[in-house]
Design an enzyme around this catalytic site. Structure first.
Site, PDB file in Angstrom:
ATOM      1  N   MET A  30      29.276  35.240  40.154  1.00  0.00           N
ATOM      2  CA  MET A  30      28.565  33.887  39.499  1.00  0.00           C
ATOM      3  C   MET A  30      28.680  32.841  40.185  1.00  0.00           C
ATOM      4  O   MET A  30      28.401  31.547  39.799  1.00  0.00           O
ATOM      5  CB  MET A  30      29.357  33.940  38.240  1.00  0.00           C
ATOM      6  CG  MET A  30      29.099  35.228  37.193  1.00  0.00           C
ATOM      7  SD  MET A  30      29.234  34.934  35.383  1.00  0.00           S
ATOM      8  CE  MET A  30      30.848  34.090  35.454  1.00  0.00           C
ATOM      9  N   HIS A  34      34.337  31.599  46.492  1.00  0.00           N
ATOM     10  CA  HIS A  34      35.891  31.072  47.497  1.00  0.00           C
ATOM     11  C   HIS A  34      36.308  32.306  48.200  1.00  0.00           C
ATOM     12  O   HIS A  34      35.597  33.163  48.548  1.00  0.00           O
ATOM     13  CB  HIS A  34      36.909  30.688  46.150  1.00  0.00           C
ATOM     14  CG  HIS A  34      37.021  31.654  45.496  1.00  0.00           C
ATOM     15  ND1 HIS A  34      37.458  33.150  45.360  1.00  0.00           N
ATOM     16  CD2 HIS A  34      36.630  31.844  43.684  1.00  0.00           C
ATOM     17  CE1 HIS A  34      37.391  33.810  44.498  1.00  0.00           C
ATOM     18  NE2 HIS A  34      37.006  32.942  43.272  1.00  0.00           N
ATOM     19  N   GLY A  36      38.414  34.626  47.896  1.00  0.00           N
ATOM     20  CA  GLY A  36      38.398  35.814  47.155  1.00  0.00           C
ATOM     21  C   GLY A  36      36.981  36.599  47.418  1.00  0.00           C
ATOM     22  O   GLY A  36      36.790  37.754  47.714  1.00  0.00           O
ATOM     23  N   HIS A  37      35.760  35.759  47.085  1.00  0.00           N
ATOM     24  CA  HIS A  37      34.584  36.336  47.144  1.00  0.00           C
ATOM     25  C   HIS A  37      34.385  36.693  48.695  1.00  0.00           C
ATOM     26  O   HIS A  37      33.631  37.794  48.953  1.00  0.00           O
ATOM     27  CB  HIS A  37      33.455  35.301  46.759  1.00  0.00           C
ATOM     28  CG  HIS A  37      33.474  35.025  45.289  1.00  0.00           C
ATOM     29  ND1 HIS A  37      33.957  33.753  44.784  1.00  0.00           N
ATOM     30  CD2 HIS A  37      33.219  35.944  44.161  1.00  0.00           C
ATOM     31  CE1 HIS A  37      33.540  33.907  43.484  1.00  0.00           C
ATOM     32  NE2 HIS A  37      33.380  35.133  43.158  1.00  0.00           N
ATOM     33  N   GLY A 147      36.399  42.496  42.668  1.00  0.00           N
ATOM     34  CA  GLY A 147      37.603  42.312  42.908  1.00  0.00           C
ATOM     35  C   GLY A 147      38.520  42.905  41.679  1.00  0.00           C
ATOM     36  O   GLY A 147      38.236  42.756  40.586  1.00  0.00           O
ATOM     37  N   GLN A 153      37.421  44.660  33.991  1.00  0.00           N
ATOM     38  CA  GLN A 153      36.035  44.518  34.369  1.00  0.00           C
ATOM     39  C   GLN A 153      35.641  45.667  35.423  1.00  0.00           C
ATOM     40  O   GLN A 153      34.744  46.211  35.180  1.00  0.00           O
ATOM     41  CB  GLN A 153      35.610  43.266  34.848  1.00  0.00           C
ATOM     42  CG  GLN A 153      34.185  43.066  35.819  1.00  0.00           C
ATOM     43  CD  GLN A 153      33.699  41.839  35.985  1.00  0.00           C
ATOM     44  OE1 GLN A 153      33.166  41.043  35.433  1.00  0.00           O
ATOM     45  NE2 GLN A 153      33.718  41.587  37.433  1.00  0.00           N
TER      46      GLN A 153
HETATM   47  O1  PAF Z   1      32.862  38.917  38.055  1.00  0.00           O
HETATM   48  C1  PAF Z   1      31.835  38.418  38.093  1.00  0.00           C
HETATM   49  O2  PAF Z   1      31.587  37.303  38.641  1.00  0.00           O
HETATM   50  C2  PAF Z   1      30.923  38.542  36.905  1.00  0.00           C
HETATM   51  O3  PAF Z   1      31.405  39.048  35.873  1.00  0.00           O
HETATM   52  C3  PAF Z   1      29.810  39.523  37.470  1.00  0.00           C
HETATM   53  C4  PAF Z   1      30.232  41.076  37.847  1.00  0.00           C
HETATM   54  C5  PAF Z   1      29.144  39.137  38.661  1.00  0.00           C
HETATM   55  C6  PAF Z   1      28.635  39.784  36.353  1.00  0.00           C
HETATM   56  O4  PAF Z   1      28.143  38.484  36.040  1.00  0.00           O
END
Ligand code: PAF
Length: 283
Positions: A30, A34, A36-37, A147, A153
């Protein structure tokens, strides 16, 4: 690095990449990227010929009283970070591109969506499952990187991908942490200095839980109490949950055995922080 904004452009581009024999790695985000991404992007770049990140603040996964409007957005910074990790494409659609009409089709996963965040945010996982299904359909066959910070999730997406036979290999990546242990999150930027210094209680509580389980504690209530008591030492955080669950079912067993996950959620002012760690209990 190329920024794509339409579904049609993503499909054409990735079709050409696959036709040339190149494998595709996908990192859904989203934005507000940072380190982590970045670690997810680096894992994708290492494993695949081509990496695409999506940047889309998905309205479906926010309840009306949540932070959709305030959620940080900075596409230029996101593109710079994705470029520095070696990504090839960023897909940054508008809300109208993703949802041209009011949506009447949603994906919801029962079971693993129900406990934990499912209790505090009852509509959240259907919003996540719906947008991720849509993104998987747009990207096509790929390996997709998520992550473990969002452990529930990840479980929801794995189950959904299995149940719907999606042509995606879901890869879970370890949580990236600040030097004091705080899990990296886009929402950490909401923290005041005082909240930031107290936020270390989340990872500390999880460490205490893991240590107790690995020392032989098999009663989930005892482990949970350790976490709750430590989290209560924070004067600014309000407990949402602290749970000790089976890592596969996400339900609390009567006795801890095998792979266990300890998870906590705490509200710090505007920031709702979640974190988790795994432990192996003696059988
Ligand atoms: O983890 C996230 O940033 C969001 O939940 C995702 C998986 C991109 C879905 O919008």
């Amino acid at each position: 690095m190329k920024v794509l904004t339409t579904i049609a452009d993503v499909r054409t581009t990735l079709h050409a990449e696959r036709a040339a024999g190149r494998s595709v790695g996908f990192v859904p985000t989203m934005g507000a990227l940072h380190d982590g991404h970045k670690s997810l992007l680096l894992a994708s770049v290492a494993d695949n010929d081509v990496t695409i990140a999506s940047v889309f603040v998905n309205p479906l996964q926010f309840a009306p009283d949540e932070d959709l409007a305030a959620y940080p957005r900075d596409l230029d910074a996101d593109v710079a970070l994705a470029t520095s990790a070696g990504a090839d494409y960023v897909f940054a659609p508008s809300v109208d591109e993703m949802y041209p009409e009011p949506i009447e089709t949603t994906v919801s996963v029962s079971g693993v969506s129900e406990p934990l965040d499912g209790q505090s945010r009852p509509t959240h996982f259907a919003g996540v499952a719906t947008v991720v299904t849509k993104l998987f359909s747009i990207i096509g066959p790929c390996s997709a990187y998520f992550g473990e910070k969002d452990f529930q999730q990840l479980a929801v997406i794995r189950k959904m991908s299995l149940d719907l036979s999606l042509d995606v290999s879901v890869v879970g990546c370890v949580t990236h942490r600040e030097p004091d242990g705080l899990a990296m999150s886009s929402r950490n930027r909401y923290l005041t200095d005082e909240e930031r210094s107290e936020s270390v209680v989340l990872s500390q509580a999880l460490d205490m839980a893991v240590e107790a389980i690995e020392a032989g504690q098999t009663d989930p209530a005892v482990v949970r109490r350790l976490m709750v008591d430590h989290l209560a030492t924070s004067t600014l955080g309000t407990l949402d949950y602290a749970e000790v669950v089976d890592a596969r079912t996400l339900r609390t067993p009567e006795r801890l055995r095998g792979e266990i996950r300890c998870l906590v959620a705490l509200q710090f002012g505007k920031a709702r922080l979640i974190d988790n760690k795994g432990a192996t209990a003696a059988n």
